[in-house]
Structure formats: C-alpha cells, structure tokens
Design an enzyme around this catalytic site. Sequence first.
Site, PDB file in Angstrom:
ATOM      1  N   ILE A  56       0.846  -1.205   0.000  1.00  0.00           N
ATOM      2  CA  ILE A  56       0.000   0.000   0.000  1.00  0.00           C
ATOM      3  C   ILE A  56       0.879   1.253   0.000  1.00  0.00           C
ATOM      4  O   ILE A  56       1.851   1.345   0.755  1.00  0.00           O
ATOM      5  CB  ILE A  56      -0.911   0.027   1.255  1.00  0.00           C
ATOM      6  N   HIS A  58       0.619   4.530   1.276  1.00  0.00           N
ATOM      7  CA  HIS A  58      -0.244   5.231   2.233  1.00  0.00           C
ATOM      8  C   HIS A  58      -0.300   6.727   1.946  1.00  0.00           C
ATOM      9  O   HIS A  58       0.660   7.308   1.451  1.00  0.00           O
ATOM     10  CB  HIS A  58       0.291   5.026   3.659  1.00  0.00           C
ATOM     11  N   LYS A 262      -1.371  -0.598  12.455  1.00  0.00           N
ATOM     12  CA  LYS A 262      -2.495  -0.259  11.596  1.00  0.00           C
ATOM     13  C   LYS A 262      -3.590  -1.316  11.618  1.00  0.00           C
ATOM     14  O   LYS A 262      -4.625  -1.150  11.009  1.00  0.00           O
ATOM     15  CB  LYS A 262      -2.002  -0.035  10.158  1.00  0.00           C
TER      16      LYS A 262
END
Lengths: 506, 417
Positions: A56, A58, A262
């Site tokens: 990912i 972010h 997370k």
Amino acid sequence: MSTADTQEQEYEVAIIGGGIMGTALFSELVRAGINCVLLEASDDVSNGSTKGNSGIIHSGYDPMPNSLMAKFNVAGNKMYKAMCKRLSVGYKSCGTLVVAREEEKEKLNLLMERGKTNGVPSLKIITDPLLHQMEPNLIDEIKYGLYAPTAGIVSPYLVCVALAEEGVINGGIVLKEFLVDKAEKNSEYYTIYGNSGKENEKKVNAKYIVNCAGAGADKVNTIFGLPSTPCIYVKGVYILLDKSQNNFVHRPIFPLPTALGKGVLAIPTIHGNVMFGPTAHECEPFDTSVDVESLNEIKAKIATAVKQPNFRKTIKLFAGVRNKCGNDFVIKKAEQIEHYFYTLGIQSPGLTSAPAIAQYLCQELIKDGIKTKKIKLKVRKPYPDLTEMDAKSLKKVIKENPDYGKIICRCEGVSLGEIKDVLNSPLKPRTVDAVKRRIRTTMGRCQGSFCLPKIIKIISTVCDIPKEEVSLCGEGSEFIVGDIKQNGYFEKIKETKKMVKQVRKN
Amino acid sequence: MKTDVLVIGGGPAGIASAISASKTGAKTTIVEREYRLGGILNQCIHNGFGLHYFGVELTGPEYAQRFIKMLEDCENVTIKCNSSVTDISQDNNGEYNVQVTSPNGFEIIKAKSIILSMGCRERPAGAINLVGDRCAGIFSAGCAQSIVNLQGKMIGKRIVILGSGDIGLIMARRLTCEGAKVLGVYEIMDHCGGLARNVTQCLLDFDIPLHLSTTVTKVLGKKRVRGVTVAPVEMGKPIYEKEELIKCDTLLLSVGLIPETELLDKFNLEPLPVTSSFAVDEYLQTSKDGIFVAGNVLHVNDLVDNVSHEGERAGHYAGLFAQGKLTRQNAIEIKHDEHIRYTSPKYIYPGGEGEVPISFRVDKEYRKVSILVKSGNEIIARKPAPVVTAGELQILNVEKSKVKSDLNIVIESMIKE
C-alpha cells in the site's frame, strides 16, 4: 554484473541492503551521476521486509505529526505515481478507507485531523449509502469511512526490482549474495567484505556507506563499529486468496489504528488477488514462519470490518518481518565514524516513504561532499505482459518470437518467451522466486504444482546451470538432489511383491 | 477457424470425447497445452490402467497411446498441441469463440459445442493452512511425479507424505524404489483417501507406515525442508501436546484435487459445490446449452477407465448437439439420502431407451448395505455392497425406461433390525 571484474573496484557510495530503501537510494544516486554499488545478501533484491508487505502507498494520515514518518510518508506518496510511470511498473490509485462504527466516529474525526496536520490532501469522511456502495462487503455495523484518495497500491517487489534495474542500466552495480560480515577503514576508503577469510571472499571499497539493511541493519551497524541500537522485530502474517475473489474489496480497508499498529486489513493486490493481514507480533530478526494463532487472529479481526471472506480460496500464507526502533524511522549520519549513514526501523510506511528518504539521503551525501554529475537517463523497459495485449499485438509478438505463444504458467498466463526475457533482464535473476516476483510464475492458484518442473528446466537450459543447482531462493534451497536410476522400477515392484507373498505365506 | 465440437484438454477424457464426437459426424478439434496428447497419464508410468476398458493392465503412457492411436484413425479430427485456451466467450449466433495461444500464433476458434476436459490441479500448501516455513522441498505429489518420471531427477532423500491420495501412495512406492526413505504417510482423516489396492501395493508391501488421524502441523527449514512436526488429530483438531519432530528433507502433499473450472467463471454455470465443479444432466451437459464436461474436471475419478467412458458420453452428445440433434427435455433432479454426497449427473430425462450410468460418492465407510435406486414406489436398480468406502467412486446403471417422475438413491442396511 559479475562479481569477478567489479569487486576490486572503488565506489563513491556502497549501499548495504537491496530492499525498497536500498534500491530507491541506489536509483536516486545513479541518476545523480554518483558512482555506487548495492550489496545484497541474498540471491535477489526485494527479499526481506519488502516482499512480505501490504503493497500500500499510504496517504499519510496515520503517523504522528512532525515525525519523520509523517514527513517522508506524505512526501513519498506524492512521488510514487510519477516514479512508477518512470519505471514502467503498475500503480493503482484506489485510495484507502479507514472504517469505523457509530461509537468510533470521534476517533475517525481525530484521525482525519491528524492527516490534515500532516498535509494529506482530499481526506473525506464517507457515510451511507455511498460507503456500502463503494465497499459492499463492509459489515452493516460500519457507519463511517475515512477515505484517502491519494493512497494507492503497487507490487512492492516489482517496484524494488525496477528501481534496482534502473540503477544497473544506468551504470550502477548490484552485487548479490554479498552478506557483509567485516569492514575496515583505510584512509579514504572503507573496505567491505563478504565471506571474509573464506575461499570465496568478496570485497569492495567505497568512500561512503549507507546502511539500508532492514532487519539486518543493526547488525551491519555493529560490523562498522557502531553501538547496537535497541530494536525489535515484528512479524506480519498474511492470508492470500485466489484471483476469483478479486472484487471482495476495491481498496485497502483499515480498522481504526491503535498503538500496536495499523491493524488487520483487507487488501486488494495490484494483480487482482485479495489478502488479509498483517498481524503484528514480536519475533526473531528473520523468522518469517507462519503460525496457526496468527491465522485465527486474522480471521477474527477482519470479521469486525468485512463480511466473511471465502477462505476456501486461500492459495498462500506468508509473513514479513519489519524492524522497529521506537515509534519513528531512524535516519542518521553516524557521529562516531565518518562518511557513514544508516537507516533503522524502516517499518510501515517504509514502502511509501522510501523514494522521499532516498532523495533526502542523496542530498545529505551531496552536502557531505559527494559530487554529482548529469547523466542521460536510460529508461527501464518493462517485462512484456501477454495478458495485457490485444489480439493484434499478440499475433505480432508470437510471430516474431514463437516462445511468447508457449504458455508455461497456466494460472497467470506466462509464456516461455517472458520467462526467458526475465532471465536475461538486468539483475540476471537465477532462482524460481526471483522469476516469480517479476512475472508471477508459480504465484497463481496452483502455486507451481504444474509449472515448477518446467521452470526448473528453463532456468537450467537458459542459464546453463545443472538442474541440481536451480533453487527456490539461492544456495541451500535447491529442488533436485540428483538423477534417478536408469531402470529397475518394475523389477523392484515385482521382486517386492514376490518377497511379500513369501513372507506372508510363512 | 471453425469447428463443430471443440475439446479443451487432451488427457484421457478429452481424447475419448474427441473420438466419440467425431463418430457422430461432427467436425472435431482437440486443443492440448502440452506438446503431446495424453495429459497426466504421460507421467503415470506405473501400471494398473485399462483393466476395465481393455481387460489388460497397462501403464499410463500405454493406456494413453491406445487412445491416441484410435483418435488418429478418426476422420474429421484436428489435433492442436502446444496450444493453451486463454478465454472462452459466446457470440450472438450462440457459437463459442475460444481463444487459443500457441507458438504458431494466436487464434479464435469458433465452435458450436465445447467439451471441458481440463482435469484438476492439486491443492497447494496454502489452501490446507500448512504453517511454518516456506522453503524448497515442499512438492505436491503430482509435481514430484513429473520431475521424477518425466525429467529423471530425484527430489529428496528423506520424505514425509501428507495426505493419502492415490498420487501420494504411488509416489511413496516410486521414491522408495529410487532409494529414498519414505518415513510415513500422514492422513488427517480416519480413513485413507486412496484406493485400498494402492495401500497394499504401495505402502504395505514396502513397509511404509500409514498414520491415520494424524497430520503435519508445521514445516521447518529456512532454505530447504529440514523437518516437519506431526501430531495426532482428534475431532478435527491437532493435539499439539503430542507433537513430534520428524527430520526429513522433503514434504510431499497429496491433499486433494481441485477441478480447473476457472475458464468458465463468467458463464455462471449451475455449480455443484460438493465437487467444486458443475451440475450436469445425463448428457453431461452443463446448465448452458452446448457446454459439456467430462473427466476429473467434472468430478475426481478413481479409474481412468471411467474417465474414458465419461468422455465418450460427453463427446457423443456434444457431437449431436453441434449438429442440432440434441434438445433438452424436461429433466428431473436425482435425489439422494444424506449418506451420499453428490451424484453425477444431477439431472436425468425420464423415459426413452438405454441406460444412464450414475456416479456418486458416500460420506464414510458402510458395511453390508444395499444401494437402492427408487422411482415412484418401485426399486428400479439395486446393488448389494459388502463394503462401500468414501474413497471409492460408485457407479450404478439405471434403465431410462423405468424412470418415472422422480428418482431417489438411498443406502439401506442389509441387516434387518
């Protein structure tokens, strides 16, 4: 690329570690015209934390304001799309969604505020009916979603490989299977050794050192005489599902972050799979084993955000280990020794931050006296991808080279021609996993049960190495132990049958 | 290119399909991804094939060769090897457009009916939640068979086998004959997944232990397997307190086969969840007109002889369909009791001539039972069975003329209470 003609060479900079951090810096320095070498311990770049990663990019709402993480995350995010375009690797601008229940609304607002403080653009809280239209598999209890449209997904290993390739085609050197175990300083140069004192000793000389060794970075620091920094190692386990589940979520879905990290996410991959994870448990530095407790934890935690995934479609379990030094990245110039920079604790959002950190480190090196030079950038060519071609282009490429018409990996649709191209690509990958990270052979639903024998044969033929030396991920991970006997199978069965009959009679 | 019937996959099901499709007069094309026909039979160099079909014991390649010869003698058949089907769609005329990639180029073959005979893939380690390290030395049994039998290379010296599927049992013997030490076959269920004859001939005769209700709980090894832990299983859960370490360099997985149906995903054919494949009628036709299925992609067979028979049926009806000689009638669903897991076909057309073979599997072992097929209030077929096991496919022939408005298959105890 061969070690023989390059190991006595002298470089301005030696980068230790070929993960996303090391390769981003490598590409940055090469493009600045700096003569540098990348030393990688394993058979290929992208073999540590970078491959066991969520993929990912972010947006940057999560890190604490004013931290290095916040600064480099937001800066890195802004660079990524253009970088992927330059490298010809995929980037999908899908955004991310942090989801919350009614009672968590306040926390979600705080997270959005934090994001704004960090400089993340376009953050928005989304409610129903749009929320469940965007992600129909969210459970009903989810009422709010913090949408970060600037986030995206990539193949972390492909980005890393592409950065290293860009460096190599523009004159940088990558030395694989170079596990740094000794270092000396002689006036101007450091001499760095691999396999020191052994027959196959390797060494290179460099004025500057940048330690980007990920989970091995603290060890590398001590080899150069720096004190050890208290670090922990955190393992993240993932469950990867078949491509048939590719519409399960359309963007990474996060629970609200906690002090522990997370949380467990539902993540679409850029190749069209979906995965769930990571867990976050302390472990030994390179322990990427998967355990039952983590699988159960993932399944339990993901159920608080999304409906029941079809775990019967699981094709792979994997884990990555990230290095954690306190709550922020550590990016420093050593005080005790000269010309030495190091990075520690490049955990999430390390993948996103890497290009920004690389840019920063490059500037620090220049400030320290390294000279740059303008180069004419040679552009990295992507691997051909037949699954992306239309009928006309397919006909054309197969006509030019019939190997592109011979499908080897049926699950991912990869042809013999593509595998040969990869084996001849700038980093000269030689292992089954290294080929996999580039073009996905053995990465599909059969996980190589059909194509592994063929890939072993192709690597052996194309690279002219005996099949016995073809490995999964470098020395010690070979598949084949020798030849079978030439005959005697049926005789042996008959003989045994006779013997057994005799024994049973008696 | 245009054809009446397109057969996807040149293994035993595909070859038999193509032969019988061509015999109906249909122009038939068979597409095979390998450089030769035969499919997985080519790597099954052991014998035991063909007893039912040819009345002699043949090796896999010999069995394949007999069918390949028959196919080559057929008229109207085009064989395309080295050719992979990458997509299937249907055009406005109802014809199937099949994308084929080969070293000769990329082409679309138009077909009036298609036969799916792509077989299965092996279930991978991730799909059975196998935990621990992910290193070299973990092979699926068929993958190992391919390396050993087609490339002549050995894959390890001390071998543990997880799962008691037939390929695993065959490989236990094969590797033993090649000088490896097979330390044991571990099966999580309380019964063997493979055929009884393979347990005797491949394990017992070679002193290879079979551990039922036991599983591999973890793989150890950074680069290559250096050991696995095994533990007994109770109520489906491993007893970790009783875990023990076995030092080995190889783990073979023989933990089940999954039909390779993904090419058809977009057609939303009626599924048959138990088999992970499709529901078919007595013509072996799926819920979509013109798409027929045969062999292991329909359901996993024990014997290749049955696969060939199934292929012949599918090929026959696909050939008739392509020539407009097959229409769907009013089907009835074949019902069964809870001891039977599924039946294939799922639908039958009552009345008419001839017999329909109905294949099914039971959920566990039964002794001294009778398998009854009922229609209306009558028993129209009966098969007494001293033993039926979950591992063995049952086949019963039903006379179509006796089938009324319903059909029900039940297992009854022969011992009257």
